[in-house]
Design an enzyme around this catalytic site. Structure first.
Site, PDB file in Angstrom:
ATOM      1  N   GLY A  41      21.847   3.526 -19.844  1.00 11.55           N
ATOM      2  CA  GLY A  41      21.336   4.011 -18.172  1.00 11.55           C
ATOM      3  C   GLY A  41      20.013   3.886 -18.945  1.00 11.55           C
ATOM      4  O   GLY A  41      19.366   4.800 -18.036  1.00 11.55           O
ATOM      5  N   HIS A 444      12.555   8.043  17.862  1.00 17.06           N
ATOM      6  CA  HIS A 444      12.030   9.165  18.227  1.00 17.06           C
ATOM      7  C   HIS A 444      13.057  10.126  18.032  1.00 17.06           C
ATOM      8  O   HIS A 444      13.815  10.005  19.022  1.00 17.06           O
ATOM      9  CB  HIS A 444      10.989   9.294  19.237  1.00 17.06           C
ATOM     10  CG  HIS A 444      10.843  10.860  19.645  1.00 17.06           C
ATOM     11  ND1 HIS A 444       9.277  11.224  19.536  1.00 17.06           N
ATOM     12  CD2 HIS A 444      11.325  11.342  21.008  1.00 17.06           C
ATOM     13  CE1 HIS A 444       9.888  12.465  19.674  1.00 17.06           C
ATOM     14  NE2 HIS A 444      10.567  13.035  20.597  1.00 17.06           N
TER      15      HIS A 444
HETATM   16  P1  FAD Z   1      14.476   3.863 -20.964  1.00 19.98           P
HETATM   17  O1  FAD Z   1      15.370   3.983 -19.348  1.00 19.98           O
HETATM   18  O2  FAD Z   1      13.481   4.818 -21.681  1.00 19.98           O
HETATM   19  O3  FAD Z   1      15.163   2.994 -21.913  1.00 19.98           O
HETATM   20  C1  FAD Z   1      14.870   2.695 -23.333  1.00 19.98           C
HETATM   21  C2  FAD Z   1      16.865   2.605 -23.774  1.00 19.98           C
HETATM   22  O4  FAD Z   1      16.103   1.527 -24.529  1.00 19.98           O
HETATM   23  C3  FAD Z   1      17.200   3.611 -24.355  1.00 19.98           C
HETATM   24  O5  FAD Z   1      18.208   3.863 -23.578  1.00 19.98           O
HETATM   25  C4  FAD Z   1      16.595   4.060 -25.627  1.00 19.98           C
HETATM   26  O6  FAD Z   1      17.677   4.758 -26.109  1.00 19.98           O
HETATM   27  C5  FAD Z   1      16.949   2.175 -25.822  1.00 19.98           C
HETATM   28  N1  FAD Z   1      15.817   2.411 -27.143  1.00 19.98           N
HETATM   29  C6  FAD Z   1      14.695   2.773 -27.375  1.00 19.98           C
HETATM   30  N2  FAD Z   1      14.888   1.591 -28.900  1.00 19.98           N
HETATM   31  C7  FAD Z   1      16.066   1.036 -29.528  1.00 19.98           C
HETATM   32  C8  FAD Z   1      15.796   0.150 -30.730  1.00 19.98           C
HETATM   33  N3  FAD Z   1      15.719  -0.046 -31.471  1.00 19.98           N
HETATM   34  N4  FAD Z   1      17.852  -0.072 -30.537  1.00 19.98           N
HETATM   35  C9  FAD Z   1      18.188   0.459 -28.890  1.00 19.98           C
HETATM   36  N5  FAD Z   1      18.351   0.907 -28.351  1.00 19.98           N
HETATM   37  C10 FAD Z   1      16.987   1.688 -28.423  1.00 19.98           C
HETATM   38  N6  FAD Z   1      11.659   6.863 -12.674  1.00 19.98           N
HETATM   39  C11 FAD Z   1      11.251   6.691 -11.414  1.00 19.98           C
HETATM   40  O7  FAD Z   1      11.424   5.823 -11.209  1.00 19.98           O
HETATM   41  N7  FAD Z   1      12.099   7.939 -11.046  1.00 19.98           N
HETATM   42  C12 FAD Z   1      12.061   9.011 -11.517  1.00 19.98           C
HETATM   43  O8  FAD Z   1      12.455   9.944 -10.485  1.00 19.98           O
HETATM   44  C13 FAD Z   1      11.875   9.432 -12.546  1.00 19.98           C
HETATM   45  N8  FAD Z   1      12.100  11.014 -13.151  1.00 19.98           N
HETATM   46  C14 FAD Z   1      12.279  10.426 -14.534  1.00 19.98           C
HETATM   47  C15 FAD Z   1      12.181  12.091 -15.273  1.00 19.98           C
HETATM   48  C16 FAD Z   1      11.853  12.658 -16.114  1.00 19.98           C
HETATM   49  C17 FAD Z   1      12.900  13.758 -17.056  1.00 19.98           C
HETATM   50  C18 FAD Z   1      11.634  11.471 -17.334  1.00 19.98           C
HETATM   51  C19 FAD Z   1      11.454  11.674 -18.573  1.00 19.98           C
HETATM   52  C20 FAD Z   1      11.190  10.366 -16.709  1.00 19.98           C
HETATM   53  C21 FAD Z   1      11.591   9.813 -15.332  1.00 19.98           C
HETATM   54  N9  FAD Z   1      10.821   8.320 -15.271  1.00 19.98           N
HETATM   55  C22 FAD Z   1      11.484   8.220 -13.530  1.00 19.98           C
HETATM   56  C23 FAD Z   1      10.686   7.656 -15.413  1.00 19.98           C
HETATM   57  C24 FAD Z   1      11.528   6.553 -16.158  1.00 19.98           C
HETATM   58  O9  FAD Z   1      12.747   7.553 -16.413  1.00 19.98           O
HETATM   59  C25 FAD Z   1      11.601   5.179 -16.452  1.00 19.98           C
HETATM   60  O10 FAD Z   1      10.494   4.497 -16.387  1.00 19.98           O
HETATM   61  C26 FAD Z   1      12.406   4.263 -16.774  1.00 19.98           C
HETATM   62  O11 FAD Z   1      13.935   4.799 -17.392  1.00 19.98           O
HETATM   63  C27 FAD Z   1      11.338   3.154 -17.892  1.00 19.98           C
HETATM   64  O12 FAD Z   1      13.340   3.163 -18.031  1.00 19.98           O
HETATM   65  P2  FAD Z   1      13.590   0.991 -19.058  1.00 19.98           P
HETATM   66  O13 FAD Z   1      14.082   0.810 -19.042  1.00 19.98           O
HETATM   67  O14 FAD Z   1      11.692   0.143 -19.648  1.00 19.98           O
HETATM   68  O15 FAD Z   1      13.146   2.414 -20.652  1.00 19.98           O
END
Ligand code: FAD
Ligand code: NAI
Length: 465
Positions: A41, A444
């Protein structure tokens, strides 16, 4: 190409990665997803969107009970107490259910979960926990992490990042937030509602950079009214731990005399940067830019054939739904279909109270581009449902092309802005004009009628104001 272990390996199981993996498997591709965290996730489900929204919801209920909002409507309570452990417990349950749900979806769709950290060993090969895997296609979806503030060490006790701010074991008396962006205002709201005094230090002249100018001003007014102390055009030059707290030195961004603030907790929320270190990208020939961002074409291909990238590691807003849509599109492209994301219509929502939501261009961006626009605004003070609910903060702003009337941007401050913005996004995706929205029948009494009235105001003829 020689036989590979998988058709697709996705690195990272955040909203970008897990969605890409499921769609690839749905399309008949043999798929694995690598994740180094204990649970699936990504940031969003584990330490981002989900736990922050859990605390925002719970703290709002507490404030409604504690500050007399419920009593105003005749719902009288005895004494109101905060049970922070229970609040954290409910948050943890939501996270567990949702991350466990992804594991179930992986099983259902036959996506193999490779547990551990992935690093490239070549353009079609990776190493995970000492084992080698090959794939015809590798999708980089490694997300982002907090941008550090030079000279300020995050210990997640007193000097915290967003992950620390989601897990504070007690309410700080004084929380200083460095950065008046989305995280600072959402998590600052949580702890303010639970009793902390909150000071926000923002480098720029206004909070919430990138949002529409009028929205930023109105948001600041509302947050100040709620009790936030907001210091704009101010920079933090030093944070020193002193026992159970910290001393923060601030000075005007443009330079000038310094002053100090004492705090029990300091939240560093000055942005996030892509996770591209530790992937051994050089072994695959992928070169991120100097901020770690991986450039992709409109199909999410990097410059190296067979390597794709989506989500926070790529350009554009760092948002879960942007990553998810890119996850679907990249899998469809790998399967030979045409996966497209319209990056001009990506809504964004700040889940404070009221919420602040936006889609499309701001008035400032359009002026800068020389586009002639017509603007319609409608305040919630004139919306019957908002008035009935005693919930009148904010407005809707619709910006349309002056020549064609096509809607180019919608910006909303309202308790229901995050839900309302979906309608605006859909209208824009269909190429709607402001007249299309104005002549759509809206139920409404709803807050959504304010969007209709703002659209009517584009041509100058709203009814209720
Ligand atoms: P991520 O969700 O960051 O997932 C990447 C995953 O890759 C991680 O689990 C990591 O462990 C894994 N990983 C990294 N490198 C490696 C590797 N070399 N090998 C194996 N695994 C690896 N966005 C919204 O749209 N709505 C919100 O309400 C919102 N609230 C947020 C609140 C907070 C406090 C934060 C910090 C962010 C929030 N965001 C929100 C932003 C959102 O979380 C990110 O934009 C989103 O998670 C990005 O998704 P992603 O799949 O690119 O990466
Ligand atoms: P942000 O980019 O939203 O805000 C950072 C703020 O810090 C900006 O206002 C910036 O001017 C300010 N700043 C930068 N350096 C500074 C300094 N030295 N001193 C004082 N202020 C400084 O970043 P934030 O809040 O850390 O969030 C990161 C990202 O996470 C967001 O951009 C968003 O993409 C995502 N996110 C999305 C949420 C949502 O969709 N509701 C919720 C939380 C995070």
């Amino acid at each position: 190409m020689a036989e590979t272990d998988f058709d697709v390996i996705v690195i990272g199981s955040g909203p970008g990665g897990y969605v890409a993996a499921i769609r690839a498997a749905q399309l008949g591709l043999k798929t694995a997803c690598v994740e180094s965290r204990e649970t699936l996730g990504g940031t969003c489900l584990n330490v981002g969107c989900i736990p922050s929204k859990a605390l925002l919801h719970a703290s709002e209920l507490f404030e409604e009970a504690n500050h007399g909002t419920l009593a105003k409507f005749g719902v009288k309570l005895g004494s109101v107490e905060l049970d922070l452990d229970t609040m954290h417990g409910e948050k943890a349950k939501a996270v567990k259910e949702l991350t466990g749900g992804i594991a179930m979806l992986f099983k259902k769709n036959k996506v193999e979960w490779l547990k551990g950290h992935a690093a490239f060993t070549g353009a079609n090969s990776i190493d995970v926990a000492g084992k080698a895997y090959t794939a015809k296609n590798i999708i980089i979806a490694t997300g982002s992490s907090v941008t550090p503030l030079p000279g300020v060490e995050i210990d997640n006790e007193v000097v915290i990042d967003s992950t620390g701010a989601l897990a504070l074991p007690k309410v700080p008396k004084h929380l200083v937030v460095i950065g008046g962006g989305v995280i600072g205002l959402e998590l600052g709201s949580v702890w303010r509602r639970l009793g902390a005094q909150v000071t926000v230090v923002e480098f720029l002249a206004e909070i919430l950079p990138g949002m529409d100018g009028e929205v930023r001003k109105e948001a600041r007014k509302i947050f100040k009214k709620q009790g936030f102390d907001i210091k704009t055009s101010t920079k933090v030059t030093k944070v020193v731990r002193n026992g159970a707290g910290a001393t923060i030195t601030i000075e005007p961004s443009a330079g000038g005399s310094a002053e100090t603030i004492e705090a029990d907790a300091v939240l560093v929320s000055i942005g996030r940067r892509p996770n591209t270190d530790g992937l051994a990208l050089e072994k695959a020939g992928v070169r991120p830019d100097n901020r770690g961002v991986i450039e992709v074409d409109h199909s999410f291909r990097t410059k190296v054939p067979g390597i794709w990238a989506i989500g926070d590691v790529t350009p554009g807003p760092m948002l879960a739904h942007k990553a998810e849509d890119e996850g679907i599109a990249v899998a469809e492209n790998i399967a030979g279909q045409t996966g497209i994301v319209n990056h001009d219509v990506i809504p964004s929502v700040v889940y404070t109270h009221p919420e602040i939501a936006s889609v499309g261009k701001t008035e400032e961006e359009l002026k800068e581009a020389g586009t002639a626009v017509k603007v319609g605004k409608f305040p919630f003070l004139a919306n019957s449902r908002a008035k009935t609910n005693r919930d009148t903060d904010g407005f809707v702003k619709v910006i349309a092309d002056a020549r064609t009337d096509r809607v180019l941007g919608v910006h909303i401050i309202s308790s229901l802005a995050g839900t309302m913005i979906a309608q605006a996004a859909q209208a824009m995706e269909f190429g709607a004009t402001s007249e299309d929205i104005a002549y759509t029948c809206h139920a409404h009494p709803t807050h959504s009628e304010a969007l209709k009235e703002a659209a009517m105001a584009v041509t100058g003829l709203p009814i209720h104001i």
